[in-house]
Design a protein around this motif. Sequence first.
Motif, mmCIF file in Angstrom:
data_model
loop_
_atom_site.group_PDB
_atom_site.id
_atom_site.type_symbol
_atom_site.label_atom_id
_atom_site.label_comp_id
_atom_site.label_asym_id
_atom_site.label_seq_id
_atom_site.Cartn_x
_atom_site.Cartn_y
_atom_site.Cartn_z
ATOM 1 N N PHE A 404 3.807 -3.187 1.568
ATOM 2 C CA PHE A 404 5.081 -3.436 2.229
ATOM 3 C C PHE A 404 5.964 -2.193 2.134
ATOM 4 C CE2 PHE A 404 3.497 -7.479 0.726
ATOM 5 C CZ PHE A 404 3.733 -8.349 1.780
ATOM 6 N N SER A 405 6.901 -2.118 3.055
ATOM 7 C CA SER A 405 7.927 -1.088 2.980
ATOM 8 C C SER A 405 9.032 -1.551 2.034
ATOM 9 C CB SER A 405 8.506 -0.822 4.375
ATOM 10 O OG SER A 405 9.615 0.043 4.294
ATOM 11 N N SER A 406 9.540 -0.628 1.228
ATOM 12 C CA SER A 406 10.614 -0.968 0.292
ATOM 13 C C SER A 406 11.992 -0.789 0.908
ATOM 14 C CB SER A 406 10.496 -0.107 -0.969
ATOM 15 O OG SER A 406 10.600 1.267 -0.647
ATOM 16 N N GLN A 407 12.064 -0.517 2.181
ATOM 17 C CA GLN A 407 13.333 -0.430 2.891
ATOM 18 C C GLN A 407 13.451 -1.587 3.881
ATOM 19 O OE1 GLN A 407 13.360 3.482 4.675
ATOM 20 N NE2 GLN A 407 13.943 4.501 2.756
ATOM 21 N N ARG A 408 14.664 -1.972 4.133
ATOM 22 C CA ARG A 408 14.890 -3.092 5.040
ATOM 23 C C ARG A 408 14.348 -2.768 6.430
ATOM 24 N NH1 ARG A 408 21.148 -4.881 3.460
ATOM 25 N NH2 ARG A 408 20.769 -5.068 1.205
ATOM 26 N N PRO A 409 13.702 -3.728 7.041
ATOM 27 C CA PRO A 409 13.561 -5.170 6.732
ATOM 28 C C PRO A 409 12.290 -5.519 5.951
ATOM 29 C CG PRO A 409 12.862 -4.783 8.979
ATOM 30 C CD PRO A 409 13.242 -3.446 8.410
ATOM 31 N N TYR A 410 11.733 -4.576 5.166
ATOM 32 C CA TYR A 410 10.612 -4.856 4.255
ATOM 33 C C TYR A 410 9.375 -5.374 4.997
ATOM 34 C CZ TYR A 410 14.830 -4.958 1.394
ATOM 35 O OH TYR A 410 16.050 -4.670 0.849
ATOM 36 N N ARG A 411 8.963 -4.641 6.006
ATOM 37 C CA ARG A 411 7.831 -5.083 6.815
ATOM 38 C C ARG A 411 6.501 -4.815 6.111
ATOM 39 N NH1 ARG A 411 9.668 -2.895 12.837
ATOM 40 N NH2 ARG A 411 11.442 -4.333 13.083
ATOM 41 N N MET A 412 5.557 -5.677 6.384
ATOM 42 C CA MET A 412 4.211 -5.538 5.811
ATOM 43 C C MET A 412 3.361 -4.642 6.710
ATOM 44 S SD MET A 412 1.433 -8.485 4.801
ATOM 45 C CE MET A 412 1.050 -8.881 6.502
ATOM 46 N N ASN A 413 2.576 -3.779 6.068
ATOM 47 C CA ASN A 413 1.645 -2.925 6.800
ATOM 48 C C ASN A 413 0.366 -3.727 7.039
ATOM 49 O OD1 ASN A 413 -0.107 -0.930 7.739
ATOM 50 N ND2 ASN A 413 0.746 0.635 6.370
ATOM 51 N N LYS A 414 0.147 -4.136 8.278
ATOM 52 C CA LYS A 414 -0.999 -4.978 8.584
ATOM 53 C C LYS A 414 -2.294 -4.189 8.753
ATOM 54 C CE LYS A 414 1.841 -8.510 10.822
ATOM 55 N NZ LYS A 414 2.084 -9.322 12.061
ATOM 56 N N ARG A 415 -2.195 -2.891 8.804
ATOM 57 C CA ARG A 415 -3.397 -2.067 8.989
ATOM 58 C C ARG A 415 -4.006 -1.622 7.666
ATOM 59 N NH1 ARG A 415 -0.968 2.377 12.937
ATOM 60 N NH2 ARG A 415 0.699 2.149 11.382
ATOM 61 N N ARG A 416 -3.277 -1.783 6.575
ATOM 62 C CA ARG A 416 -3.797 -1.340 5.271
ATOM 63 C C ARG A 416 -3.690 -2.478 4.271
ATOM 64 N NH1 ARG A 416 -0.605 3.956 3.743
ATOM 65 N NH2 ARG A 416 -1.778 3.635 1.812
ATOM 66 N N ARG A 417 -4.775 -2.745 3.637
ATOM 67 C CA ARG A 417 -4.796 -3.694 2.518
ATOM 68 C C ARG A 417 -5.887 -3.259 1.541
ATOM 69 N NH1 ARG A 417 -6.445 -9.568 4.537
ATOM 70 N NH2 ARG A 417 -4.487 -9.270 5.662
#
Length: 495
Positions: A404-417
């Motif tokens: 996830f990004s630690s900046q707002r709006p805290y979006r999840m990275n769907k391409r990396r897990r």
Amino acid sequence: MKMSSLVAYDDSESEDESCGQKEEGAPAPSQTDPAGCSNSDLRPRAADSVSDQTALGRHRGVTEQSGSTLHFHPKLQHWDRGYCSGRKDKHFKDSSAKPRRAGPLQAPLCVPDASNPAKRVSASVSGVRPYVPKRQRHARSEETEDPANPPEQVLGDQTRKSPVLSDGSLRVKACLGEKPKAAGIPRKLLMSLEGHQGPVNTVQWCPVPHVSHLLLSASMDKTFKVWDGAESGRCLRLYTCHSGAVRDASWTPCGQQLLTGSFDNTAAITDVETGQQTVKVDNQFKVMCAVLHPNSPDVFLCGGYSSVVKAWDSRCCKVVKAYKAAIQQTLDILFLRGGKDFITSSDCVSRDSADRTLIAWDYQTTAKVSNQIYHERYTCPSLALHPQEESFVAQTNGNYMALFSSQRPYRMNKRRRFDGHKVEGYAVQCDFSPDGAILASGSSTGSAHFYDYQSSRVLHSVQAHSQPCLRVSQHPVLHATAATCDWAGEIKIWH
């Protein structure tokens, strides 16, 4: 005082032996034993009468010459039990039977001499120690002790008086002056630390570089410990401040105190050296996680089996802020960079999406910033912040770590897990290397996994434990060194 007063009879066996000795030791042809039995009452069996008399005469001759202890011949065990009309319960014991223990205060037997009936010769019985007065025993014990070499005393608390923070590790000191190396992967077992009697929930290295050899561990056995994880592997301190399982533990930034949360509803701050609790607060719920504020070390947050996360001020031991949500429990708390916002992980999931699984909070206003961060139906038992980039990861029960990004709006990275390990309901934690290049995670299968942060691929995995591995903590100074803990209470150091 008569000698018989010092005899402690276990049963009537001692009377039988003295009775038989007096019958054979007295010179008179007609004798009477202490029970009032005469020799005429002794009736040998017909088959053994001659041999018995011969054996008895042989023993009589030996007794008259030496005056030593009288031993009964095995043939004498065939005498009829009716030898005594007054006491029919008296009989000779079978020599093959198991001998009974003699009393602790038995006096030596006295056998009369044929030349002088009044003379008594003391004979020591094998296996029976003579009575020694208490004062004499105490005097002997003082004489045997060497005052120059007193006996070593074992302390109940291991090295309690030895300093912890002042003694550094030579191995760590050798690395402090070197240029920081790129993160490495530990592959070999260095040592095993055993001492906990329950599952070890977490392990963490001390953040202060010159004492980073100290390793903190918290266990379900109601204790938390500080170890020398770099060299000796000894347990330096044992803390028993909680009456319930210690669920979470962490170092303060100065490295002189420890913050712990327990199932006894309390959170405490403990001094590392003295073991004294400087702060202890009652949350009125079982504490699952306790986290210090990054910019204000006097404030710490507690979450657990409650819908409320409480912020405590350690100076006054009062709740300064409360964060309420429609959840049942808080699994983990993570402060983002700067300390203005923090993320909480809960067990609340809806039917179609993980509503309120991850919640972002504004620390000052206690308002919810977002509760639509993670949209999959898995709970997240732990969170970890990247040391350099503006991102964080969440360990999920879907057997992968989400980015996830630690900046707002805290979006999840769907391409990396980061997947390849198993969680399966255990509180498996994740951890970044000091430079953020490697992400480590435990597994319910007992293995430790190391991922490349940029490519999210598995660099190495090692079967660290036979039970679920709950935490992999990478050392802040030593190259390619990590500590692991498992559900069985074992801690291992890898290099």
